[in-house]
Design a protein around this motif. Sequence first.
Motif, PDB file in Angstrom:
ATOM      1  N   GLN B 166       0.806  -1.217   0.000  1.00  0.00           N
ATOM      2  CA  GLN B 166       0.000   0.000   0.000  1.00  0.00           C
ATOM      3  C   GLN B 166       0.848   1.281   0.000  1.00  0.00           C
ATOM      4  O   GLN B 166       0.631   2.152  -0.844  1.00  0.00           O
ATOM      5  N   PRO B 167       1.813   1.416   0.905  1.00  0.00           N
ATOM      6  CA  PRO B 167       2.599   2.652   0.831  1.00  0.00           C
ATOM      7  C   PRO B 167       3.347   2.790  -0.485  1.00  0.00           C
ATOM      8  O   PRO B 167       3.474   3.892  -1.011  1.00  0.00           O
ATOM      9  N   TRP B 168       3.817   1.689  -1.023  1.00  0.00           N
ATOM     10  CA  TRP B 168       4.468   1.737  -2.335  1.00  0.00           C
ATOM     11  C   TRP B 168       3.496   2.245  -3.397  1.00  0.00           C
ATOM     12  O   TRP B 168       3.879   2.985  -4.290  1.00  0.00           O
ATOM     13  N   ALA B 169       2.254   1.831  -3.297  1.00  0.00           N
ATOM     14  CA  ALA B 169       1.270   2.274  -4.280  1.00  0.00           C
ATOM     15  C   ALA B 169       0.991   3.760  -4.134  1.00  0.00           C
ATOM     16  O   ALA B 169       0.887   4.490  -5.130  1.00  0.00           O
ATOM     17  N   VAL B 170       0.911   4.230  -2.899  1.00  0.00           N
ATOM     18  CA  VAL B 170       0.702   5.666  -2.685  1.00  0.00           C
ATOM     19  C   VAL B 170       1.852   6.455  -3.302  1.00  0.00           C
ATOM     20  O   VAL B 170       1.653   7.426  -4.036  1.00  0.00           O
ATOM     21  N   MET B 171       3.078   6.005  -3.008  1.00  0.00           N
ATOM     22  CA  MET B 171       4.244   6.661  -3.594  1.00  0.00           C
ATOM     23  C   MET B 171       4.198   6.611  -5.115  1.00  0.00           C
ATOM     24  O   MET B 171       4.524   7.588  -5.791  1.00  0.00           O
ATOM     25  N   ALA B 172       3.817   5.477  -5.642  1.00  0.00           N
ATOM     26  CA  ALA B 172       3.824   5.312  -7.095  1.00  0.00           C
ATOM     27  C   ALA B 172       2.864   6.299  -7.750  1.00  0.00           C
ATOM     28  O   ALA B 172       3.229   6.973  -8.718  1.00  0.00           O
ATOM     29  N   PHE B 173       1.665   6.413  -7.221  1.00  0.00           N
ATOM     30  CA  PHE B 173       0.713   7.337  -7.837  1.00  0.00           C
ATOM     31  C   PHE B 173       1.163   8.775  -7.666  1.00  0.00           C
ATOM     32  O   PHE B 173       0.962   9.607  -8.556  1.00  0.00           O
ATOM     33  N   ASN B 174       1.765   9.056  -6.538  1.00  0.00           N
ATOM     34  CA  ASN B 174       2.281  10.409  -6.373  1.00  0.00           C
ATOM     35  C   ASN B 174       3.403  10.704  -7.363  1.00  0.00           C
ATOM     36  O   ASN B 174       3.423  11.762  -8.000  1.00  0.00           O
ATOM     37  N   ASN B 175       4.306   9.766  -7.519  1.00  0.00           N
ATOM     38  CA  ASN B 175       5.382   9.952  -8.492  1.00  0.00           C
ATOM     39  C   ASN B 175       4.831  10.113  -9.899  1.00  0.00           C
ATOM     40  O   ASN B 175       5.346  10.897 -10.694  1.00  0.00           O
ATOM     41  N   LEU B 176       3.802   9.354 -10.193  1.00  0.00           N
ATOM     42  CA  LEU B 176       3.171   9.433 -11.503  1.00  0.00           C
ATOM     43  C   LEU B 176       2.710  10.852 -11.770  1.00  0.00           C
ATOM     44  O   LEU B 176       2.942  11.415 -12.848  1.00  0.00           O
ATOM     45  N   VAL B 177       2.070  11.440 -10.788  1.00  0.00           N
ATOM     46  CA  VAL B 177       1.540  12.793 -10.943  1.00  0.00           C
ATOM     47  C   VAL B 177       2.675  13.799 -11.067  1.00  0.00           C
ATOM     48  O   VAL B 177       2.689  14.647 -11.961  1.00  0.00           O
ATOM     49  N   MET B 178       3.661  13.685 -10.187  1.00  0.00           N
ATOM     50  CA  MET B 178       4.729  14.679 -10.193  1.00  0.00           C
ATOM     51  C   MET B 178       5.624  14.537 -11.411  1.00  0.00           C
ATOM     52  O   MET B 178       6.062  15.541 -11.979  1.00  0.00           O
ATOM     53  N   SER B 179       5.902  13.304 -11.813  1.00  0.00           N
ATOM     54  CA  SER B 179       6.807  13.149 -12.951  1.00  0.00           C
ATOM     55  C   SER B 179       6.155  13.658 -14.229  1.00  0.00           C
ATOM     56  O   SER B 179       6.851  13.986 -15.182  1.00  0.00           O
TER      57      SER B 179
END
Lengths: 221, 221
Positions: B166-179
Amino acid sequence: MLPDLPWRPIVTESISQNTAPLRTSERILDAAEDLFAQKGYAATSLGEVADRVGIRSPSLYNHFRNKEALYEAVLERLLEEFGRPLQALQSAQALDQEHVIEWVEAIVRQHHANPNLAKLLQHAALSGGPHTNEIIERLFSPMFRAPGDEAMDGDYFGHLSRLGLQPWAVMAFNNLVMSYVTMAPMYRDLLGQDPFSDEALAQQLTLIRTLLKSVFAYRGE
Amino acid sequence: MLPDLPWRPIVTESISQNTAPLRTSERILDAAEDLFAQKGYAATSLGEVADRVGIRSPSLYNHFRNKEALYEAVLERLLEEFGRPLQALQSAQALDQEHVIEWVEAIVRQHHANPNLAKLLQHAALSGGPHTNEIIERLFSPMFRAPGDEAMDGDYFGHLSRLGLQPWAVMAFNNLVMSYVTMAPMYRDLLGQDPFSDEALAQQLTLIRTLLKSVFAYRGE
DNA sequence: CGGGCTAATGTGAATAATCGCGCCTCCTGA
DNA sequence: TCAGGAGGCGCGATTATTCACATTAGCCCG
């Protein structure tokens, strides 16, 4: 002056230049690669590069014409060594979703093994320098084939393809992979583990694979 | 010398500092924000900031103690204006998946409206400067709540939660948005459209929503 | 075998530009 | 008149780059 020279004859590498200290130009490339990746082109000073190698900055000019040429050499080496393992995969693979997953996982492993290319590209993209287009083109040409070639043009992304978002999805997964290494300190802080450990790599692979399978399986709301 | 000064008296802003030319310190912040976001802290020179404002660099010291203080003021303003619209959403929302989607979409819109915070964070993460932790903490504290608070701690991510990712998924979606915003030039080149247009925003939103729904719906292989 | 040539690779010194920053002066508007 | 805010000047450090050298290794030649 010259209190004690750090001079060693440096084992005569008559024929075997394989073992022992690499050629100076290679060590310069190593140092410059790390520094350019960390601080970007403008913020990296040649003095710092020279310090890491253990020489004075004017000596760099015996190996590279100037700072710009050094950067391009670094970039060239990175792009070449990044693309090499992927070319084998590319020519041999069938065109089903399982091989798309393998392809993406190979890219993950590549960036994990050497994060510097992703960092360099991120710096270039941020500052919009003249290198951006070159990196992009060389890095992504294997992903977006010429029209007619169906390599990455099938219905891999299920519902997303139907929405006309296939290229967006390709970009998204690529960004996902690259931002993992460019945002590594964030992972270290928030997840409390070394983002370049083997466990972290395994978890990142599981995440990517699960995300891909989710999208493949999704058939619309 | 001084061929023709780009000097306009700049309408006297007697009391209404609301309309028309902002106070000098605000204009300095605007210029510095763009430059720090584009080139990073070290590669940005105060002379360049002053040029954009239309003053000489020593005059900057009438408004900010030094370069470091200027950077922190830029950061402070960015973090504050980024968090403001999210706090409303945060307190009022229920805890179902639909609201998670709304939350993520709000973040997408924020970064789309002003990409500078994402760029600043990316620079900080790359060079591992001392600001990294501060930005991360202030930016992500609303996402990772204290244990016991179930805000982002439910089974939103379906199969991924079950894998402990779950935390990895949160990070992943955040990175997706920022990148998306830190890699904007890449999108411009590869997709041939302005990544900050309304159409691009709509497509990005559709992509994110579809990805989220895919993950929500996925129940394992 | 030895002597000198050349190419490679190192050095310190020097140059011009640019950097952050402090000091001081002057102008202007309330 | 008075203070805030702008500019001028300049210091000291750092930058990329060039230059004039040393020192080395390999090679040819007598």
